[in-house]
Design a protein around this motif. Structure first.
Motif, short mmCIF file in Angstrom:
data_model
loop_
_atom_site.label_atom_id
_atom_site.label_comp_id
_atom_site.label_asym_id
_atom_site.label_seq_id
_atom_site.Cartn_x
_atom_site.Cartn_y
_atom_site.Cartn_z
N LYS A 1 11.24 13.22 -8.13
CA LYS A 1 10.97 13.14 -6.70
C LYS A 1 10.46 11.75 -6.36
N LYS A 2 11.12 11.11 -5.41
CA LYS A 2 10.78 9.72 -5.09
C LYS A 2 9.37 9.59 -4.53
N LEU A 3 8.93 10.54 -3.75
CA LEU A 3 7.58 10.47 -3.19
C LEU A 3 6.54 10.52 -4.30
N GLU A 4 6.75 11.38 -5.28
CA GLU A 4 5.81 11.47 -6.39
C GLU A 4 5.83 10.20 -7.23
N LEU A 5 7.02 9.63 -7.44
CA LEU A 5 7.13 8.38 -8.19
C LEU A 5 6.40 7.27 -7.46
N TRP A 6 6.60 7.18 -6.16
CA TRP A 6 5.94 6.15 -5.37
C TRP A 6 4.42 6.27 -5.46
N LYS A 7 3.91 7.46 -5.26
CA LYS A 7 2.46 7.66 -5.30
C LYS A 7 1.89 7.37 -6.68
N SER B 1 0.82 -1.21 0.00
CA SER B 1 0.00 0.00 0.00
C SER B 1 0.86 1.26 0.00
N GLU B 2 0.21 2.37 -0.23
CA GLU B 2 0.91 3.65 -0.18
C GLU B 2 1.46 3.89 1.23
N ASP B 3 0.67 3.57 2.25
CA ASP B 3 1.11 3.76 3.63
C ASP B 3 2.30 2.86 3.97
#
Length: 254
Positions: free
Chosen positions: A209-215, A170-172
């Motif tokens: 940005k890794k956070l944007e890639l992950w999401k 999951s995202e979390d």
């Protein structure tokens, strides 16, 4: 008349174990390396298969700690083992996220399987006991957070989608287990691209940005289902609803 069983075995022509996967033979290779205090784990397509993705494996990639790679090659080429592991030339083709012309390939002398030794730096993670888990079969693999982190750090979106869809994390989960700060490692990509002999660099150098890639990957699982995998039955393109985590069950493939 000489029977088939009496005929000399052509190197590499025997059927590999586990239905041709060669899993037992590769396990023996990793155990040999580990017995000589050389840390290793399975990477590439095999690691994605272990975590539930549907990939075709052309060769087993054995990730070896970069500082011990020379020792591993020397061991397998030593007089004691050279007849068991035949040296193969580098593949003639370029691959994304890989420098195959720099890797050492081997083939089993008695069965049809081969493997490639890859330095851990090229996989962008440290290869030591704390980063490794074991399949039910006994093969060493990078732990899930370690593998996913490497795909984020190298901006390997295709592999990231595969491992997310294979594991259905999951995202979390990512917020808890991954370093999502900053961007991918552009300096690493530039350094490895200098080693490439192909006109198209194998490693992307755009800063993401890794956070944007992950999401963007974890929030689009349903979009990757396709018409052959109805959402009533599938949670991701690789996972049926209610299915067991593949890395926790026995498989001849890993």
């Amino acid at each position: 008349m000489t029977s088939a069983s009496d005929s000399p075995l052509v190197p590499g022509n025997g059927v590999a174990s586990c239905g041709g996967h060669g899993t037992d033979e590769v396990l023996e290779v990793t155990q040999l390396l580990e017995n000589h205090r050389i840390t290793c784990c399975i990477g590439g397509a095999s690691a994605l298969i272990f975590y539930g993705a549907e990939r075709v494996r052309h060769t087993w990639e054995i990730i070896v700690d970069s500082g011990q790679l020379g020792d591993a090659i020397e061991l397998l080429k030593s007089p004691k083992y050279a007849s068991d592991y035949l040296t193969l030339p580098a593949p003639p083709f370029q691959q994304r996220f890989s420098l195959p012309h720099t890797y050492q390939r081997f083939r089993g002398s008695s069965s049809n399987y081969d493997f490639t030794l890859v330095p851990s730096d090229h996989s962008h993670f440290s290869c030591h006991k704390s980063t490794i888990c074991r399949s039910v079969h006994g093969l060493p693999y990078p732990k899930l957070p370690v593998l996913i982190q490497s795909f984020l750090d190298t901006n390997n979106r295709v592999a990231l989608c595969d491992v997310v869809d294979g594991t259905n994390v999951s995202e979390d989960w990512g917020l808890q287990h991954l370093d999502l700060s900053g961007t991918n490692d552009v300096e690493w990509a530039l350094r490895l691209n200098k080693m490439s002999t192909h006109p198209v660099p194998p490693f992307p150098t755009a800063a993401i940005k890794k956070l944007e890639l992950w999401k963007s990957v974890v929030q689009t699982k349903i979009d990757r289902l396709g018409w052959t995998r109805p959402s009533e039955l599938f949670t991701t393109q690789y996972r049926l609803k209610g299915s067991e985590d593949p890395w926790l069950v026995y498989s001849k493939a890993y």
